[in-house]
Design a protein around this motif. Structure first.
Motif, PDB file in Angstrom:
ATOM      1  N   HIS A 112       7.366  12.196  -6.935  1.00 26.03           N
ATOM      2  CA  HIS A 112       7.778  11.005  -7.676  1.00 26.03           C
ATOM      3  C   HIS A 112       6.968   9.790  -7.247  1.00 26.03           C
ATOM      4  CE1 HIS A 112      11.028  12.822  -9.865  1.00 26.03           C
ATOM      5  NE2 HIS A 112      11.700  13.165  -8.773  1.00 26.03           N
ATOM      6  N   LEU A 113       6.766   9.664  -5.949  1.00 32.53           N
ATOM      7  CA  LEU A 113       6.020   8.515  -5.439  1.00 32.53           C
ATOM      8  C   LEU A 113       4.578   8.543  -5.933  1.00 32.53           C
ATOM      9  CD1 LEU A 113       6.017   6.012  -3.615  1.00 32.53           C
ATOM     10  CD2 LEU A 113       5.411   7.507  -1.695  1.00 32.53           C
TER      11      LEU A 113
ATOM     12  N   SER B  26       4.352   7.553  -9.574  1.00 29.27           N
ATOM     13  CA  SER B  26       4.531   6.109  -9.742  1.00 29.27           C
ATOM     14  C   SER B  26       3.279   5.348  -9.328  1.00 29.27           C
ATOM     15  CB  SER B  26       5.736   5.645  -8.918  1.00 29.27           C
ATOM     16  OG  SER B  26       5.955   4.265  -9.078  1.00 29.27           O
TER      17      SER B  26
ATOM     18  N   LEU C  87       0.804   2.958 -11.724  1.00 26.32           N
ATOM     19  CA  LEU C  87       0.496   1.557 -11.399  1.00 26.32           C
ATOM     20  C   LEU C  87      -0.999   1.329 -11.248  1.00 26.32           C
ATOM     21  CD1 LEU C  87       3.388   0.904  -8.844  1.00 26.32           C
ATOM     22  CD2 LEU C  87       3.162  -0.076 -11.127  1.00 26.32           C
TER      23      LEU C  87
ATOM     24  N   ILE D 283       4.527  -1.204  -4.038  1.00 24.76           N
ATOM     25  CA  ILE D 283       5.464  -1.429  -5.148  1.00 24.76           C
ATOM     26  C   ILE D 283       6.229  -0.146  -5.466  1.00 24.76           C
ATOM     27  CG2 ILE D 283       5.612  -1.952  -7.602  1.00 24.76           C
ATOM     28  CD1 ILE D 283       3.254  -3.861  -7.214  1.00 24.76           C
ATOM     29  N   ALA D 284       5.531   0.999  -5.438  1.00 24.05           N
ATOM     30  CA  ALA D 284       6.186   2.268  -5.749  1.00 24.05           C
ATOM     31  C   ALA D 284       7.246   2.618  -4.711  1.00 24.05           C
ATOM     32  CB  ALA D 284       5.140   3.384  -5.835  1.00 24.05           C
TER      33      ALA D 284
ATOM     34  N   LYS E 121       8.912   0.489  -2.876  1.00 19.83           N
ATOM     35  CA  LYS E 121      10.038  -0.430  -3.060  1.00 19.83           C
ATOM     36  C   LYS E 121      10.893  -0.012  -4.242  1.00 19.83           C
ATOM     37  CE  LYS E 121      11.140  -5.343  -3.237  1.00 19.83           C
ATOM     38  NZ  LYS E 121      10.590  -6.727  -3.244  1.00 19.83           N
ATOM     39  N   ARG E 122      10.270   0.461  -5.311  1.00 25.73           N
ATOM     40  CA  ARG E 122      11.029   0.877  -6.488  1.00 25.73           C
ATOM     41  C   ARG E 122      11.884   2.113  -6.209  1.00 25.73           C
ATOM     42  NH1 ARG E 122       6.719   0.296 -11.560  1.00 25.73           N
ATOM     43  NH2 ARG E 122       6.743  -2.013 -11.639  1.00 25.73           N
ATOM     44  N   MET E 123      11.420   2.981  -5.312  1.00 23.90           N
ATOM     45  CA  MET E 123      12.193   4.188  -4.998  1.00 23.90           C
ATOM     46  C   MET E 123      13.491   3.852  -4.283  1.00 23.90           C
ATOM     47  SD  MET E 123       9.435   7.079  -3.851  1.00 23.90           S
ATOM     48  CE  MET E 123      10.742   8.283  -3.725  1.00 23.90           C
ATOM     49  N   GLY E 124      13.553   2.702  -3.609  1.00 24.82           N
ATOM     50  CA  GLY E 124      14.760   2.324  -2.875  1.00 24.82           C
ATOM     51  C   GLY E 124      14.647   2.705  -1.418  1.00 24.82           C
TER      52      GLY E 124
END
Length: 454
Positions: A38-39, A42, A46, A59-60, A62-65
């Motif tokens: 997934h990372l 992403s 980007l 950014i990726a 951070k978006r994953m949580g």
């Protein structure tokens, strides 16, 4: 060439991120693969939109949580894993390695148990005044734990030689000096040598990557988890001993000699090796428990220290320092430092500062003020009554702690105010470990002859 370097840096970031993910007990190899896929998707998206690879990676991520949220999600989805971690089975591809680990652990644990009985062949028993076993106890256990870690890490001959030399220095420090069993020098050796030797075990632990701050932080985590395992094994051993007394007493047999001379000493030194093996190969359960303990006791100790400082300010009385009080305050400061170190080692480095970090800052500042008060009182007593081995050792330890706490408070304050990163706090704590080693070895090797072994 620039593209190649950028790809290399990006792959290094992926490797570092994956290594951190795999430290989470809730996430197994397949989970890490899924998250990395997934990372990577992403990041690729980007980059196609025009972002630089390193910016896309940040950014990726951070978006994953946060990994805490991801871990809780996987734990809810696979709740049975916690119990599976208690079963002594591994992945099919790792079974042979696990068996070798078990064999190495059993050899080292057996070696520790045998070594503590060897002095009995020369007439030394546990019923003596303790002048031999008290300073040497750690030397029967910790070299074998270090040997197990060396077997797993496979360092070079230079590191192995350094470890052997340091343990040999420990043997000399425990036995070569002409100290009486009731002297202050004997007490200093007995109390400080085990800690100095534990830091030698730390050298064995990080021997596969001596320059890595991350590996030193791993050793801090290893120390906390090893202690928890050892306590749990001690509680279980106490239950076993109680049953042994009961069942043998029922048939009219007194088991005191066997338990006192064999079960307790051999079991204790062997348990130090077994606990290290458990941390290395069965980390999951304790990695779930130990951070919870730090979360529980950090606020309790913070409230207790703040209440103490408020009381000191209210009644205006200084701290009355005697030997017992000094030991109590040193232990208190050591516990505070342990809570700080272990909570740092278990924290998600990518997470922003939160309320718990503010609470830790309060704990460190409170401990810092108490340490300064103790040092002020100690220097006054030394100026009035002169120096002794005990008060010089205590003064040095409090100064070493004061430096660590002061800079830790500053770095935590910067982090809480978002003026500094979490990595600087980790680096400070791991880089400061040699300072403790230097002081503890100084107490063991230098102070006794400096004070004529009194």
């Amino acid at each position: 060439m620039t593209v190649t370097n950028g790809n290399d840096e990006l792959e290094a970031q992926f490797a570092q991120w994956r290594a951190y993910v795999r430290r989470r007990p809730e996430l197994v190899e397949s989970d890490a693969d899924e998250l990395e896929d997934h990372l990577r998707d992403s990041v690729d998206t980007l980059v196609e939109r025009g972002l630089a690879p390193d910016e896309a990676f940040l950014i990726a991520v951070k978006r994953m949580g946060g990994l805490d949220d991801l871990s809780r999600e996987f734990a809810r989805e696979h709740s049975e894993r916690l119990w599976k971690q208690l079963v002594f089975t591994g992945d099919p591809g790792r079974d042979s390695t696990s068996r070798r680990d078990v064999v190495a652990m059993l050899v080292c644990a057996f070696g520790a148990a045998v070594s503590i009985k060897i002095p009995a062949l020369f007439g030394l028993s546990y019923d003596d005044d303790g002048s031999f076993y008290a300073p040497n106890l750690a030397l029967f256990a910790l070299p074998w734990l270090a040997a197990f870690l060396v077997w797993r890490r496979r360092p070079g001959a230079g590191v192995i030689g350094a470890l052997v030399a340091l343990f040999a220095v420990g043997v000399a420090g425990a036995n070569a000096y002409p100290v009486d069993s009731d002297s202050q020098s004997a007490t200093l050796i007995m109390t400080h040598l085990p800690i100095a030797l534990w830091l030698v075990v730390g050298l064995a632990y990080v021997s596969d990557d001596l320059r890595s701050a991350r590996r030193r932080m791993d050793f801090i985590r290893f120390t906390g988890e090893w202690f928890v395992y050892l306590v749990l094994m001690g509680l279980g051993g106490g239950v076993l001993i109680a049953f042994l007394y009961g069942i043998f007493d029922a048939i009219g047999v007194e088991p005191d000699t066997v338990i006192g001379n064999w079960v307790v000493p051999c079991g204790f030194v062997a348990a130090t090796v077994v606990a290290g093996w458990l941390v290395e190969v069965k980390q999951g359960v304790i990695e779930n428990i130990a951070p919870v303990l730090t979360r529980l006791f950090t606020p309790l100790f913070t409230v207790a220290l703040l209440a103490f400082l408020v009381t000191v300010g209210w009644n205006g009385r200084g701290i009355e320092i005697d030997r017992e009080t000094l030991v109590m305050f040193d232990l208190l400061l050591a516990v505070v430092l342990g809570l700080l170190l272990y909570s740092l080692s278990a924290r998600d480095p990518q997470a922003p500062p939160g309320p718990f970090d503010v609470l830790q800052l309060g704990l460190v500042v409170s401990a810092l003020v108490i340490d300064a008060l103790v040092l002020y009182t100690m220097t006054g007593r030394i100026a009035e009554y002169g120096t002794t081995p005990n008060n010089v050792a205590a003064l040095g330890e409090n100064i070493v702690l004061l430096v660590n706490l002061a800079w830790s408070a500053w770095l935590l304050l910067r982090f809480v105010r978002r003026r500094g990163g979490f990595a600087s706090i980790e680096r400070w704590q791991t880089n400061y470990l040699p300072a403790y080693a230097v002081w503890f070895w100084t107490v063991v090797l230098v102070l006794p002859p400096l004070f004529s072994f009194r």
